[in-house]
Scaffold this active site. Sequence first.
Site, mmCIF file in Angstrom:
data_model
loop_
_atom_site.group_PDB
_atom_site.id
_atom_site.type_symbol
_atom_site.label_atom_id
_atom_site.label_comp_id
_atom_site.label_asym_id
_atom_site.label_seq_id
_atom_site.Cartn_x
_atom_site.Cartn_y
_atom_site.Cartn_z
ATOM 1 N N ASN A 19 45.465 52.181 38.646
ATOM 2 C CA ASN A 19 45.090 52.941 39.826
ATOM 3 C C ASN A 19 46.351 53.517 40.452
ATOM 4 O OD1 ASN A 19 46.243 50.899 41.554
ATOM 5 N ND2 ASN A 19 44.334 49.743 41.480
ATOM 6 N N ASN A 53 38.828 40.550 40.124
ATOM 7 C CA ASN A 53 39.962 41.322 39.632
ATOM 8 C C ASN A 53 40.820 41.822 40.789
ATOM 9 O OD1 ASN A 53 39.409 44.393 40.305
ATOM 10 N ND2 ASN A 53 37.441 43.488 39.743
ATOM 11 N N LYS A 99 48.572 25.560 56.794
ATOM 12 C CA LYS A 99 48.799 26.287 58.037
ATOM 13 C C LYS A 99 47.957 27.563 58.067
ATOM 14 C CE LYS A 99 52.974 26.581 59.668
ATOM 15 N NZ LYS A 99 54.414 26.889 59.788
ATOM 16 N N TYR A 154 39.437 55.355 36.367
ATOM 17 C CA TYR A 154 40.844 54.961 36.399
ATOM 18 C C TYR A 154 41.705 55.966 35.635
ATOM 19 C CZ TYR A 154 39.544 50.329 38.147
ATOM 20 O OH TYR A 154 39.065 49.287 38.907
ATOM 21 N N LYS A 180 32.254 55.898 41.438
ATOM 22 C CA LYS A 180 33.542 55.899 42.134
ATOM 23 C C LYS A 180 34.669 56.147 41.154
ATOM 24 C CE LYS A 180 35.634 52.102 43.826
ATOM 25 N NZ LYS A 180 35.801 50.915 44.698
ATOM 26 N N MET A 181 35.679 56.900 41.606
ATOM 27 C CA MET A 181 36.845 57.178 40.780
ATOM 28 C C MET A 181 38.122 56.962 41.584
ATOM 29 S SD MET A 181 36.757 61.367 40.664
ATOM 30 C CE MET A 181 38.468 61.559 40.160
ATOM 31 N N LYS A 182 39.211 56.753 40.872
ATOM 32 C CA LYS A 182 40.513 56.555 41.491
ATOM 33 C C LYS A 182 41.178 57.894 41.789
ATOM 34 C CE LYS A 182 40.083 52.134 41.064
ATOM 35 N NZ LYS A 182 39.906 51.269 42.235
ATOM 36 N N ASP A 213 38.896 56.271 45.661
ATOM 37 C CA ASP A 213 39.616 55.050 46.026
ATOM 38 C C ASP A 213 41.110 55.248 45.808
ATOM 39 O OD1 ASP A 213 40.499 52.473 46.456
ATOM 40 O OD2 ASP A 213 39.302 51.560 44.872
ATOM 41 N N ASN A 215 43.421 52.769 46.729
ATOM 42 C CA ASN A 215 44.035 51.458 46.530
ATOM 43 C C ASN A 215 45.268 51.240 47.400
ATOM 44 O OD1 ASN A 215 42.736 52.048 43.512
ATOM 45 N ND2 ASN A 215 42.423 49.972 44.304
ATOM 46 N N GLU A 239 38.274 55.602 50.238
ATOM 47 C CA GLU A 239 38.494 54.158 50.272
ATOM 48 C C GLU A 239 39.963 53.756 50.288
ATOM 49 O OE1 GLU A 239 37.657 50.296 47.355
ATOM 50 O OE2 GLU A 239 36.365 52.056 47.219
ATOM 51 N N GLU A 265 39.101 45.258 51.219
ATOM 52 C CA GLU A 265 39.074 44.374 50.054
ATOM 53 C C GLU A 265 40.344 43.529 49.955
ATOM 54 O OE1 GLU A 265 40.589 46.487 46.075
ATOM 55 O OE2 GLU A 265 38.960 47.599 47.011
ATOM 56 N N ASP A 292 35.872 40.797 50.051
ATOM 57 C CA ASP A 292 35.403 40.192 48.802
ATOM 58 C C ASP A 292 35.228 38.691 49.015
ATOM 59 O OD1 ASP A 292 35.231 39.015 46.248
ATOM 60 O OD2 ASP A 292 36.468 40.567 45.339
ATOM 61 N N HIS A 322 33.848 44.203 47.544
ATOM 62 C CA HIS A 322 34.634 44.452 46.343
ATOM 63 C C HIS A 322 34.328 43.352 45.335
ATOM 64 C CE1 HIS A 322 38.344 43.328 44.099
ATOM 65 N NE2 HIS A 322 38.458 44.617 43.914
ATOM 66 N N GLU A 341 29.632 46.239 44.564
ATOM 67 C CA GLU A 341 30.344 47.036 43.575
ATOM 68 C C GLU A 341 29.917 46.620 42.168
ATOM 69 O OE1 GLU A 341 34.892 48.662 43.168
ATOM 70 O OE2 GLU A 341 34.619 46.593 43.839
ATOM 71 N N SER A 342 30.148 47.484 41.199
ATOM 72 C CA SER A 342 29.882 47.173 39.801
ATOM 73 C C SER A 342 30.953 47.822 38.933
ATOM 74 C CB SER A 342 28.501 47.696 39.388
ATOM 75 O OG SER A 342 28.266 47.476 38.012
ATOM 76 N N TYR A 343 31.424 47.087 37.926
ATOM 77 C CA TYR A 343 32.410 47.611 36.978
ATOM 78 C C TYR A 343 31.809 47.591 35.573
ATOM 79 C CZ TYR A 343 36.092 47.005 40.499
ATOM 80 O OH TYR A 343 36.867 47.070 41.625
#
Length: 389
Positions: A19, A53, A99, A154, A180-182, A213, A215, A239, A265, A292, A322, A341-343
Amino acid sequence: MRIVSAHAGTIPISSPIRNAYIDFTKMDSSILALVSDVVVDGKPLVGYGFNSNGRYNATGILNERILPRLLEADPESLLDEDGNLSPERAWPIMMANEKPGGHGERSVAVGVVDMALHDLAAKIAGVPLYRWVSDHYGDGEPDEDVFVYAAGGYYAPGKTLADLQDEMRRFLDAGYRVVKMKIGGAGLDEDLRRIDAVVDGVLDGDGSRLAVDVNGAFDLETALAYARALEPYELFWYEEIGDPLDYALNATVAERYSRPIATCENLFSAQDARNLVRYGGMRPDRDFIQVDPALTYGLTAYRRVLDTLDAHGWSSRRCIPHGGHQFSLHIAAGLHLGGNESYPGEFQPTGGFTDDARVVDSRVAPGDLPGIGLEGKAEFLKVLRSLHE
């Protein structure tokens, strides 16, 4: 009920893709099996967990701190008033002597165990996790299926615009309506050509079916330049525009970009989510929160995120986690989230849903297997069983 043993390991989920910020050539994941003394059909019930991931394995933290605390605890301290396994009661035991703040990979490690505990609790009850979640944490009336979008697009060596279009068509053929695309890993002009190739060449000119997205890669100047260029497309969302802790950047973009923004995320606590909605300019009528559960100290802590958002006027339907896996799918159904989301095809064997899952009009059901249902992912199940058999 007691946990007899815990078995943690690390597996690759690597890929040559990248990405705008990182590549995935060395990406891996922690996996976990918690073996109980509850026997069904001659075999002990086992709870399985793993991390999403984008964050590397936390197996060292699991083995050195989190699991010893769990295994050394009085077994009764892990049970509720009715004698049932309680992931909520296990959570402070795992976090003893830790902590606050500075989450790092600790949130990943606790999330892996919390997932396995929820898987085990639902298996002991003999129900799918989404129904267990709805009965214990929700209103008892879960969603039967969940909105999902296909994440991909990607950058990859030698990948052409035609390859990108073919990838997106495969998503549509698989039943997804939103993809969705990067972006951000090339110049603005090249990214706009890539977006045009998808919107005009695959989505019949409907930009509302495409999310993009970054990132977290942009500074403010670049973020605003892209925002101006993206506005006419009327995209599904823009995103993770800048650094996840740069609330001022996000707020400035939200002031000048009218379409939905999605982020969160890489924020791992209720306190982080509270700061985002206080100072990040997020708009509860259109924007999306992507915390996530698997990376955020597990479902136990994710519920605190939802409570925090609710106190600030956010609906759970604005939350689309995410991760792209079966655990979040169950949570989305059980707690009335806005989707998941789905990959398709990426980050195997941990990613994706059960082998028999069918996406219809961008919706998918969690399935009826007890627990998370990882027994319905044949290749992943082989890996998980190798931990303890």
